[in-house]
Design a protein around this motif. Structure first.
Motif, PDB file in Angstrom:
ATOM      1  N   ARG A 261      -8.015 -60.610 -59.702  1.00  0.00           N
ATOM      2  CA  ARG A 261      -6.796 -61.142 -59.697  1.00  0.00           C
ATOM      3  C   ARG A 261      -6.187 -61.459 -58.161  1.00  0.00           C
ATOM      4  O   ARG A 261      -5.889 -62.389 -57.925  1.00  0.00           O
ATOM      5  N   GLU A 262      -6.407 -60.526 -57.341  1.00  0.00           N
ATOM      6  CA  GLU A 262      -6.103 -60.478 -55.848  1.00  0.00           C
ATOM      7  C   GLU A 262      -7.120 -61.704 -55.279  1.00  0.00           C
ATOM      8  O   GLU A 262      -6.459 -62.546 -54.595  1.00  0.00           O
TER       9      GLU A 262
ATOM     10  N   GLY B  90      -5.651 -65.337 -53.762  1.00  0.00           N
ATOM     11  CA  GLY B  90      -6.141 -65.720 -52.442  1.00  0.00           C
ATOM     12  C   GLY B  90      -6.914 -66.856 -52.071  1.00  0.00           C
ATOM     13  O   GLY B  90      -6.604 -67.774 -51.193  1.00  0.00           O
ATOM     14  N   ALA B  91      -7.790 -67.198 -53.189  1.00  0.00           N
ATOM     15  CA  ALA B  91      -8.458 -68.612 -53.393  1.00  0.00           C
ATOM     16  C   ALA B  91      -7.597 -69.611 -53.482  1.00  0.00           C
ATOM     17  O   ALA B  91      -8.168 -70.891 -53.830  1.00  0.00           O
TER      18      ALA B  91
ATOM     19  N   SER C  66      -4.877 -68.797 -62.315  1.00  0.00           N
ATOM     20  CA  SER C  66      -5.032 -67.693 -63.233  1.00  0.00           C
ATOM     21  C   SER C  66      -6.315 -67.297 -62.810  1.00  0.00           C
ATOM     22  O   SER C  66      -7.594 -67.720 -62.340  1.00  0.00           O
ATOM     23  N   VAL C  67      -6.605 -65.800 -63.109  1.00  0.00           N
ATOM     24  CA  VAL C  67      -7.655 -64.986 -62.906  1.00  0.00           C
ATOM     25  C   VAL C  67      -8.673 -65.550 -63.393  1.00  0.00           C
ATOM     26  O   VAL C  67      -9.929 -65.502 -63.035  1.00  0.00           O
TER      27      VAL C  67
ATOM     28  N   LEU D  55     -14.138 -67.890 -64.356  1.00  0.00           N
ATOM     29  CA  LEU D  55     -14.811 -69.049 -65.148  1.00  0.00           C
ATOM     30  C   LEU D  55     -15.465 -70.210 -64.043  1.00  0.00           C
ATOM     31  O   LEU D  55     -16.652 -70.590 -64.007  1.00  0.00           O
ATOM     32  N   ILE D  56     -14.758 -70.377 -62.973  1.00  0.00           N
ATOM     33  CA  ILE D  56     -15.071 -71.462 -61.923  1.00  0.00           C
ATOM     34  C   ILE D  56     -16.080 -70.923 -60.736  1.00  0.00           C
ATOM     35  O   ILE D  56     -16.908 -71.335 -60.607  1.00  0.00           O
ATOM     36  N   ALA D  57     -15.451 -69.847 -60.138  1.00  0.00           N
ATOM     37  CA  ALA D  57     -16.049 -69.148 -58.913  1.00  0.00           C
ATOM     38  C   ALA D  57     -17.408 -68.382 -59.249  1.00  0.00           C
ATOM     39  O   ALA D  57     -18.337 -68.251 -58.727  1.00  0.00           O
TER      40      ALA D  57
END
Length: 193
Positions: free
Chosen positions: A141-142, A146-147, A151-152, A157-159
């Protein structure tokens, strides 16, 4: 050659292939995505030798991931969580691939191969996402904040999954006809003794 010796030799060969493919995965890229072909020998072993072999090959896959540094970022969050996540996701991918193969094989070996090849990346990724929630969620979540993600889950899903999952799934599905041939050869050799 005795049945148990054939199985040990076949499983040993597939184990070596899993290690080599995972160690060389950093060199296999599709654009920005690192592609792992290691699920293919896991599916072959699961189909030829059953759930125990599938789980073993998945465990080997996980062990190599832990040893070659692919899980370093997660070790910084939780060592036990990382070890559990990486080993369990590999083992369950192999186990469930074998289970799906066995359930469908009597109807169609081709469909069984496609089912097993589909199951491996889905289970591998699904267990990863589940354990991200259990072990790493607060840190993720952090990281997501920061990115710049709102939404975490979008961040996960993306990262972390993103194109890798889709490409690995596509590669598994495209190579399924070859997997069918390898399994057919293995079954024929097995029957000939």
């Amino acid at each position: 050659m005795k049945e148990s010796t054939k199985k040990a030799v076949g499983l040993g060969l597939l184990t070596a292939i899993v290690v080599v493919l995972q160690m060389s995965a950093v060199m296999i890229r599709f654009g920005v995505f690192q592609i792992s072909l290691v699920l293919i020998p896991i599916v072959v072993g699961a189909a030829l030798y059953g759930t125990g072999a599938g789980a073993w090959l998945g465990l080997v896959f996980g062990a190599v991931v832990l040893l070659n540094g692919d899980a370093t970022a997660f070790f910084a969050i939780s060592v036990p969580g990382t070890i559990i996540t990486v080993l369990v996701k590999g083992m369950t991918a192999g186990f469930f691939s074998a289970l799906v193969y066995r359930l469908i094989e009597s109807k169609s070996r081709t469909a069984a191969c496609f089912g097993a090849a589909f199951t491996a990346p889905v289970v591998n990724t699904g267990v990863f996402v589940l354990f991200c929630r259990v072990f790493f969620f607060d840190t993720l979540r952090e990281w997501s904040s920061g990115a710049g993600y709102d939404s975490v889950w979008k961040y996960i899903l993306i990262a972390f999954i993103g194109g890798n999952f889709l490409i690995e799934l596509a590669v598994n599905m495209m190579l399924s006809p070859a997997i069918v041939r390898v399994i057919d050869l293995g079954k024929r050799k097995h029957l000939r003794g």
